[in-house]
Design a protein around this motif. Structure first.
Motif, PDB file in Angstrom:
ATOM      1  N   PRO A 181      44.825  41.794  39.552  1.00 49.27           N
ATOM      2  CA  PRO A 181      43.532  41.116  39.724  1.00 49.27           C
ATOM      3  C   PRO A 181      42.448  42.062  40.234  1.00 49.27           C
ATOM      4  O   PRO A 181      41.943  41.945  41.357  1.00 49.27           O
ATOM      5  CB  PRO A 181      43.855  40.023  40.748  1.00 49.27           C
ATOM      6  CG  PRO A 181      44.968  40.603  41.571  1.00 49.27           C
ATOM      7  CD  PRO A 181      45.787  41.437  40.614  1.00 49.27           C
ATOM      8  N   THR A 182      42.083  43.025  39.383  1.00 47.09           N
ATOM      9  CA  THR A 182      41.121  44.062  39.787  1.00 47.09           C
ATOM     10  C   THR A 182      39.752  43.891  39.149  1.00 47.09           C
ATOM     11  O   THR A 182      38.819  44.607  39.515  1.00 47.09           O
ATOM     12  CB  THR A 182      41.661  45.447  39.406  1.00 47.09           C
ATOM     13  OG1 THR A 182      41.862  45.494  37.985  1.00 47.09           O
ATOM     14  CG2 THR A 182      42.986  45.730  40.106  1.00 47.09           C
ATOM     15  N   GLY A 183      39.600  42.970  38.188  1.00 48.14           N
ATOM     16  CA  GLY A 183      38.375  42.863  37.418  1.00 48.14           C
ATOM     17  C   GLY A 183      37.282  42.072  38.115  1.00 48.14           C
ATOM     18  O   GLY A 183      37.471  41.476  39.177  1.00 48.14           O
ATOM     19  N   SER A 184      36.132  42.057  37.470  1.00 48.97           N
ATOM     20  CA  SER A 184      34.968  41.336  37.980  1.00 48.97           C
ATOM     21  C   SER A 184      35.266  39.845  38.092  1.00 48.97           C
ATOM     22  O   SER A 184      35.667  39.201  37.127  1.00 48.97           O
ATOM     23  CB  SER A 184      33.782  41.559  37.029  1.00 48.97           C
ATOM     24  OG  SER A 184      32.680  40.776  37.414  1.00 48.97           O
ATOM     25  N   TYR A 185      35.060  39.290  39.307  1.00 45.14           N
ATOM     26  CA  TYR A 185      35.358  37.871  39.519  1.00 45.14           C
ATOM     27  C   TYR A 185      34.561  37.334  40.694  1.00 45.14           C
ATOM     28  O   TYR A 185      34.427  37.998  41.727  1.00 45.14           O
ATOM     29  CB  TYR A 185      36.847  37.650  39.803  1.00 45.14           C
ATOM     30  CG  TYR A 185      37.185  36.179  39.987  1.00 45.14           C
ATOM     31  CD1 TYR A 185      37.474  35.377  38.887  1.00 45.14           C
ATOM     32  CD2 TYR A 185      37.178  35.595  41.251  1.00 45.14           C
ATOM     33  CE1 TYR A 185      37.753  34.022  39.046  1.00 45.14           C
ATOM     34  CE2 TYR A 185      37.462  34.242  41.415  1.00 45.14           C
ATOM     35  CZ  TYR A 185      37.747  33.466  40.308  1.00 45.14           C
ATOM     36  OH  TYR A 185      38.008  32.123  40.463  1.00 45.14           O
TER      37      TYR A 185
END
Length: 330
Positions: free
Chosen positions: A175-179
């Motif tokens: 869970p490293t992406g833009s969020y």
């Protein structure tokens, strides 16, 4: 030993090495044992044909992808928004490396998507819209060939009769992406995702050098989702059941520079729970597609895939997708 790609091909043993380069052309320069597909495209195309074909040992590759989808798929793995119209345009860069493990071929990969997504959803008389751009979730992968998948030298690769091969696949998305829970649409999923697969291929031909080589491929897979503990809207914890899928391809070489494939992908499952309450949105979808691969040189190739959902339920994936891949071996 053959010199590196791009060097002058005039040395003792040129014929043997030229045969190796011919084998690479006929193999379509695919990433051996290292299939990749950005999460948003999985529900329509899967990993793609010849994604787990053998290559000579210690092969490294960099791939650059473009993936575009139009439909109800959000960018993160397994996410379908019923009734939505979402446009996703992603680039994706992947590095991969093959190596020997217990005499068999194994491989590792890492890739990260980046780009933009925008969409809208009609709710009653109003329209809800959202968009995001930046980086998606990082994915790490490992594949191990356990049946007829030897880690071959270049010379042995040219003579190898492929036959039936089987591999074990594991990929982990972080869970490293833009969020942001304050956005209606995100490139990242804010959860861990584990994929486990069993790619199986049968090669109909004398060797990878066969100009009329055919393959019959099937890949069952299960995708397991962690919880999103900072979900969008009133939900605090979003959970999702596993998605079970099967991907199939029939491919054929047409000479030394081109091969093509007929593709199919079926997915089932993935019902979500909002703070423990089932949403009754179990997915079911069937996608069909076509792929073409053109070899540009001993080190480079281009692969194009088009896929479209042709059947499914109201909660399943819908729409179409295009994937383009540029591959460089070194």
């Amino acid at each position: 030993m053959c010199p590196s790609v791009g060097s002058v091909k005039r040395w003792p043993g040129f014929r043997e090495c030229d045969a190796f380069f011919s084998a690479m052309r006929l193999a379509g320069l695919v990433v051996a044992m290292l299939g990749v597909s950005a999460p948003v495209a999985l529900a329509q195309m899967g990993d793609g044909p010849r994604a787990y074909q053998l290559l000579p040992k210690d092969t490294r590759a960099i791939s650059q992808f473009y993936i575009g989808t139009r439909g109800n798929l959000a960018p993160s793995e397994g996410s379908v928004i019923q009734g939505a119209n979402i446009d996703v345009d992603l680039g994706l860069t992947q590095f991969s490396q093959t190596f020997g493990l217990n005499g068999n071929q194994a491989g590792v990969l890492a890739f990260i998507p980046y780009g933009r997504a925008s969409g809208s959803l009609g709710l009653g008389g109003a329209t809800v819209s959202g968009s995001d751009n930046g980086l998606g979730d990082l994915t790490l992968g490992f594949v191990y060939g356990f049946l007829n998948a030897p880690n071959l030298s270049r010379e042995a690769y040219v003579k190898h009769d492929p036959g039936l091969t089987m591999s074990a696949l594991a990929r982990l998305t972080l869970p490293t992406g833009s969020y942001s829970a304050n956005r209606n649409l995100n490139l990242g999923g804010n959860r861990w995702v584990l994929e486990l697969g069993l790619p199986v291929s049968y090669y109909l031909g004398r060797s990878f050098l066969d100009p009329s080589l055919m393959t019959f491929e099937i890949q069952p897979k299960v995708t397991i989702f962690g919880d999103n503990t900072d979900a969008i809207g009133a939900t605090q914890v979003l959970s999702q059941d596993a998605i079970y899928s099967v991907e199939a391809h029939v491919t054929r070489n047409f000479g030394q520079a081109f091969w093509a494939s007929l593709d199919a992908f079926y997915a089932y499952g993935g019902e979500t729970q909002n703070d423990g309450v089932a949403a009754n949105n179990r997915q079911r979808s069937l996608s069909l597609g076509v792929t073409g691969n053109l070899t540009l040189s001993e080190a480079m190739s281009i692969k194009l895939t088009y896929g479209e959902v042709v059947s499914g339920n109201a909660a399943g994936a819908d729409g179409r997708a295009v994937r383009a891949q540029f591959l460089y071996l070194f």
